[in-house]
Design a protein around this motif. Structure first.
Motif, PDB file in Angstrom:
ATOM      1  N   LYS A 140      61.916   2.485   8.098  1.00  0.00           N
ATOM      2  CA  LYS A 140      60.574   2.998   8.409  1.00  0.00           C
ATOM      3  C   LYS A 140      59.723   2.696   7.183  1.00  0.00           C
ATOM      4  O   LYS A 140      60.117   2.989   6.054  1.00  0.00           O
ATOM      5  N   ASN A 244      57.608  12.062  16.352  1.00  0.00           N
ATOM      6  CA  ASN A 244      57.696  12.114  14.889  1.00  0.00           C
ATOM      7  C   ASN A 244      57.385  13.519  14.366  1.00  0.00           C
ATOM      8  O   ASN A 244      56.622  13.697  13.415  1.00  0.00           O
ATOM      9  N   GLY A 273      60.811   9.775  18.056  1.00  0.00           N
ATOM     10  CA  GLY A 273      60.981   9.946  16.620  1.00  0.00           C
ATOM     11  C   GLY A 273      61.036  11.418  16.247  1.00  0.00           C
ATOM     12  O   GLY A 273      60.212  12.217  16.704  1.00  0.00           O
ATOM     13  N   THR A 327      63.189   9.303  11.905  1.00  0.00           N
ATOM     14  CA  THR A 327      62.341   8.477  11.045  1.00  0.00           C
ATOM     15  C   THR A 327      62.127   9.059   9.654  1.00  0.00           C
ATOM     16  O   THR A 327      61.501   8.400   8.818  1.00  0.00           O
TER      17      THR A 327
END
Length: 421
Positions: A140, A244, A273, A327
């Motif tokens: 990442k 995320n 994520g 991530t």
């Protein structure tokens, strides 16, 4: 499966002794002296503090607990749905008066393919040394210079590469038109992402970093934003990594509101994520808290291994088969409501680990903890990789750095965990 049981009282010290012998005298000092080449301007991560305030304390029972409970609201609505069982206390930090036995020098033994990867904030040549092992599952990066990302793919073509533009956080309370927000985001990022070399190298792009809905309505609006963003990116030939969310987020019972985004990502071959941090150890909040190293596929956690609660409690029962990218992972002392000293990255917990009897060598010990986590990831086929924060850390995040004292341990670990032929 390779036996990943460890004796934490001796292995960190023996690991360092062995790797120093393997690399030669002065090797650890040498890697610490490397400097990056041709750096581009250093972006500053917009990571928000890990908020992990539970409505109850994390369980350490090996029996999975129902993820459904009444959520809290606001910025601290993170580990909602955790049970009220008491967490196993950490041992009293009193050094033992007995002599420490001399350990036998051992390296990490060969094992199954690793799912560990790197979170990169800027260019550094040591990153490519790790990539040359051929065993870095995920990268990442905030550094998406076309030459840099092309070099990553050239050296390690099987590494999945995710990009993120460093932009201000979204205010979900003020996002009244999610589709318009998605269009504005696409207008900002797509000219960058569609540059031919980036388009060829970067496998997926994220949107906002660690969005934090304060209620289920905001979760629904975030889902609408992400679903439309996925469609816009797909039309340009770009895959997305959605969500995320920060460590301990979102409350488990809010996942149904995020379903439209998940379905859009599945349709367009995207990814989910999540971020998973622990402190003062990676095991905190799992059945292995505080010093256990065993690996059991039934284990779940409220910080690390929390992803299993999401998949077992919502995604898998609803046949939402979406691959997972962790991530950001690692030690992060910004988690609240935890034992241990104040601190940020793994470096800040060195003395605490030693006082618990985990060994005086913190760099080797940290990689031991990541190896424990990796052994769990290897059991779950939907997990693609986990990016350790951070390689070539930006100013202010030096205590998380992977490329100095921990570098030889991580490189040796990766070198003996090759991908399947």
């Amino acid at each position: 499966m390779t036996d990943h049981k460890h004796k934490s009282s001796v292995r960190p010290l023996s690991r360092r002794t062995a790797i120093q012998a393997l690399l030669g005298a002065g090797a650890l000092a040498a890697v610490g002296g490397c400097r990056s080449f041709a750096p581009s301007p250093t972006p500053t991560p917009t990571r928000t503090p890990r908020i992990a305030t539970p409505t109850g304390t994390p369980t350490v029972s090996s029996t999975p607990v129902s993820p459904l409970a009444t959520p809290t609201t606001g910025a601290t609505a993170t580990m909602a749905a955790s049970p009220t069982a008491s967490v196993t206390p950490y041992p009293t930090a009193t050094p033992s008066p007995t002599a420490t036995p001399t350990p036998t020098a051992t390296l990490f033994p060969p094992g199954p393919p690793s799912k560990l990867g790197l979170f990169i904030t800027r260019n550094d040549p040591r990153i490519f040394d790790l990539l040359r092992t051929g065993n870095v599952a995920l990268v990442k990066t905030l550094e998406y210079d076309p030459n840099f990302v092309t070099e990553i793919k050239s050296i390690s073509p099987t590494t999945l590469l995710v990009g993120r533009m460093d932009i201000p956080q979204v205010n979900l309370g003020e996002m009244t038109d999610p589709r318009a927000t998605a269009q504005a985001f696409a207008d900002l990022l797509l000219p960058v992402a569609t540059e031919p070399r980036r388009l060829a190298a970067i496998d997926a792009w994220e949107s906002f970093n660690e969005p934090t809905p304060s209620d289920q309505d905001q979760m629904s609006r975030l889902a609408e934003f992400e679903a439309h963003r996925v469609e816009l990116f797909a039309a340009a030939g770009i895959r997305s990594c959605i969500g995320n969310f920060s460590s301990g987020n979102p409350p488990l019972e809010w996942w149904p509101q995020f379903r439209p985004a998940i379905e859009a990502a599945i349709k367009h071959q995207g990814y989910l994520g999540l971020h998973e941090y622990g402190a003062p150890t990676m095991q905190y909040g799992t059945p292995q808290d505080p010093l256990g190293w065993d690996v059991n596929g039934a284990e779940e956690g409220w910080l690390t291994l929390r992803y299993r609660k999401v998949y077992r409690g919502f995604l898998q029962p609803n046949k939402l088969d979406i691959p997972l990218l962790l991530t950001e992972v690692g030690i992060d002392g910004l988690i609240t409501n935890r034992p241990g000293p104040d601190g940020k990255g793994w470096v800040d917990f060195s003395g605490f680990w030693d006082s618990l009897g985990m060994g005086s060598d913190a760099p080797g010990n940290y990689i031991e903890q990541l190896a424990w986590y990796d052994a769990h990831l290897q059991q779950d086929p939907y997990v693609i990789g986990a990016a350790i924060f951070a390689a070539a850390a930006s100013p202010g995040w030096e205590s998380y750095e992977l490329l100095d004292a921990t570098f030889p341990f991580l490189r040796q670990y990766l070198s003996v965990h090759p991908p399947n032929p």
